[in-house]
Scaffold this motif. Structure first.
Motif, PDB file in Angstrom:
ATOM      1  N   TRP A   1      34.859  38.092  32.641  1.00 57.98           N
ATOM      2  CA  TRP A   1      35.829  39.423  32.697  1.00 57.98           C
ATOM      3  C   TRP A   1      36.246  39.378  33.847  1.00 57.98           C
ATOM      4  N   GLN A   2      37.689  40.135  33.735  1.00 60.78           N
ATOM      5  CA  GLN A   2      38.395  40.384  34.858  1.00 60.78           C
ATOM      6  C   GLN A   2      39.200  41.761  34.535  1.00 60.78           C
ATOM      7  N   ARG A   3      39.369  42.567  35.775  1.00 62.62           N
ATOM      8  CA  ARG A   3      40.309  43.850  35.363  1.00 62.62           C
ATOM      9  C   ARG A   3      41.728  43.190  36.173  1.00 62.62           C
ATOM     10  N   PHE A   4      43.116  43.838  35.489  1.00 67.67           N
ATOM     11  CA  PHE A   4      44.212  43.445  35.613  1.00 67.67           C
ATOM     12  C   PHE A   4      45.063  44.705  36.144  1.00 67.67           C
ATOM     13  N   ASP A   5      45.665  44.636  37.148  1.00 63.68           N
ATOM     14  CA  ASP A   5      46.938  45.767  37.156  1.00 63.68           C
ATOM     15  C   ASP A   5      47.965  45.284  35.920  1.00 63.68           C
ATOM     16  N   THR A   6      48.291  46.250  35.399  1.00 67.86           N
ATOM     17  CA  THR A   6      49.065  46.411  34.158  1.00 67.86           C
ATOM     18  C   THR A   6      50.449  46.851  34.292  1.00 67.86           C
ATOM     19  N   ALA A   7      51.415  46.476  33.799  1.00 67.47           N
ATOM     20  CA  ALA A   7      52.852  46.796  33.764  1.00 67.47           C
ATOM     21  C   ALA A   7      52.817  47.773  32.529  1.00 67.47           C
ATOM     22  N   ARG A   8      53.107  49.006  32.433  1.00 63.98           N
ATOM     23  CA  ARG A   8      53.243  49.765  31.235  1.00 63.98           C
ATOM     24  C   ARG A   8      54.603  49.969  30.953  1.00 63.98           C
ATOM     25  N   TRP A   9      54.977  49.675  29.736  1.00 72.17           N
ATOM     26  CA  TRP A   9      56.565  49.854  29.010  1.00 72.17           C
ATOM     27  C   TRP A   9      56.403  50.660  27.946  1.00 72.17           C
ATOM     28  N   ALA A  10      57.439  51.395  27.623  1.00 73.83           N
ATOM     29  CA  ALA A  10      57.446  52.083  26.319  1.00 73.83           C
ATOM     30  C   ALA A  10      58.885  52.337  25.825  1.00 73.83           C
ATOM     31  N   ARG A  11      58.948  52.507  24.603  1.00 78.34           N
ATOM     32  CA  ARG A  11      60.088  52.618  23.617  1.00 78.34           C
ATOM     33  C   ARG A  11      59.915  53.830  23.090  1.00 78.34           C
ATOM     34  N   LEU A  12      61.070  54.600  22.994  1.00 81.53           N
ATOM     35  CA  LEU A  12      61.027  55.965  22.249  1.00 81.53           C
ATOM     36  C   LEU A  12      61.797  55.932  21.032  1.00 81.53           C
ATOM     37  N   ALA A  13      61.453  56.519  20.060  1.00 79.09           N
ATOM     38  CA  ALA A  13      62.336  56.533  18.684  1.00 79.09           C
ATOM     39  C   ALA A  13      64.061  57.098  19.148  1.00 79.09           C
ATOM     40  N   THR A  14      64.242  57.597  20.332  1.00 76.37           N
ATOM     41  CA  THR A  14      65.581  58.155  20.634  1.00 76.37           C
ATOM     42  C   THR A  14      66.252  56.948  21.524  1.00 76.37           C
ATOM     43  N   ASP A  15      65.622  55.927  22.016  1.00 74.04           N
ATOM     44  CA  ASP A  15      65.932  54.749  22.785  1.00 74.04           C
ATOM     45  C   ASP A  15      66.965  54.017  21.929  1.00 74.04           C
ATOM     46  N   PRO A  16      67.967  53.336  22.328  1.00 74.61           N
ATOM     47  CA  PRO A  16      69.063  52.629  22.035  1.00 74.61           C
ATOM     48  C   PRO A  16      68.121  51.405  21.474  1.00 74.61           C
TER      49      PRO A  16
END
Ligand SMILES: CC(C)(COP(=O)(O)OP(=O)(O)OC[C@H]1O[C@@H](n2cnc3c(N)ncnc32)[C@H](O)[C@@H]1OP(=O)(O)O)[C@@H](O)C(=O)NCCC(=O)NCCS
Length: 200
Positions: free
Chosen positions: A173-188
Motif C-alpha cells: 500500500w502507498q499513498r499518492f499525491d492526486t491531481a483533481r479534475w472535474a467536469r460540470l454539466a455547464t462546461d463545453p
C-alpha cells in the motif's frame, strides 16, 4: 452530432458502451485486463481468478429494484469484446456529484477509447441521471489518465496531497499525491466524438 468533431480513435461504429454482464466472455475479459501492469489500483481486491473477475463485475450490476443506484458503469465494447470500463461511483444526490474512473485493456490502448468512453459517460450522467459535477483523481505519476480527462472535457483543479491509497503490483500500500479534475454539466463538450451507449 457536430460533423466537425474529430474522431481521433476511429472508434465508431466498432466501439460502444454497453452494460457489463456476468457472461463468461466478459468475466474472461476482466481477468485478462487485470493481468496488465498498473491495473492493481482499479479494484479493491486482486483480480487473479475467474471467480475474482466474476465478483468484480457482479458488484457493478445494479439490483433491478434499485431506483437510485449510487453508481453507473459500462463496458467499453470493441467488436463484441469488453476491452475497457468507465464508471461513475459515489453518486451523491444532494449535491448531484459523482466520481469517475476508467481503464482500458493494454491490447486496446492508444485508440481514444478511454477518452471517447468517458465523454459518453459524462454526457449520459448529465442528461439522463441529472448529475451536475463529475470528479476524478489520478496519481500525479500517471499523467496518461490526466490526458484522458482533458480529452473528455474535464478541467484540472489542483493537486490533493496524498489523497489516494493504492496497492502497487507487488501488493504494497502507498499513498499518492492526486491531481483533481472535474467536469460540470455547464462546461463545453469536448471536441471528440463520444462513444454510443447501447442498452440491451
Ligand atoms: C490511462 C488509460 C485509461 C488510457 O486509455 P487509452 O484508451 O489508451 O487512452 P486514449 O487512447 O483515450 O487517450 C486519451 C489521451 O491520453 C493520451 N494517453 C493515453 N495513454 C497515454 C500514455 N501512456 N502516455 C501518454 N499519453 C497517453 C493519448 O495520447 C490521448 O491524448 P490526446 O487527447 O492529447 O491525443 C489506460 O492506459 C489504462 O487503463 N491505464 C491503467 C489504468 C489507469 O491508469 N486508469 C486511470 C486511473 S485514474
Amino acid at each position: 452530432m457536430n460533423g466537425k468533431r474529430k474522431d481521433p480513435a476511429g472508434t465508431r461504429p466498432r466501439a460502444v458502451l454497453r452494460p457489463w454482464t456476468t457472461d463468461r466472455a466478459d468475466v474472461q475479459a476482466v481477468l485478462r485486463a487485470f493481468a496488465a501492469p498498473g491495473m492493481a489500483g482499479q479494484s479493491r481486491s486482486a483480480i487473479a481468478s475467474l471467480d475474482d473477475a466474476h465478483a468484480w463485475i457482479a458488484a457493478l450490476v445494479p439490483e433491478p429494484s434499485d431506483n437510485l443506484p449510487r453508481s453507473v458503469a459500462f463496458a467499453i465494447d470493441l467488436d463484441g469484446t469488453a476491452v475497457g470500463h468507465v464508471m461513475v461511483s459515489a453518486i451523491e444526490r444532494r449535491h448531484l456529484t459523482g466520481w469517475v474512473s476508467y481503464w482500458v485493456a493494454s491490447s486496446a490502448r492508444g485508440r481514444g477509447l478511454a477518452a471517447a468512453g468517458t465523454a459518453a459517460l459524462a454526457r449520459y450522467c448529465f442528461a439522463e441521471r441529472g448529475l451536475f459535477r463529475l470528479e476524478l483523481g489520478h496519481r500525479v505519476n500517471n499523467p496518461a489518465s490526466g490526458r484522458v480527462a482533458a480529452a473528455a472535457g474535464f478541467t484540472r483543479e489542483g493537486v490533493e496531497r496524498q489523497k489516494l491509497r493504492y496497492q502497487d503490483d507487488g501488493g504494497t500500500w502507498q499513498r499518492f499525491d492526486t491531481a483533481r479534475w472535474a467536469r460540470l454539466a455547464t462546461d463545453p463538450s469536448p471536441g471528440i466524438v463520444p462513444l454510443e451507449i447501447r442498452h440491451p
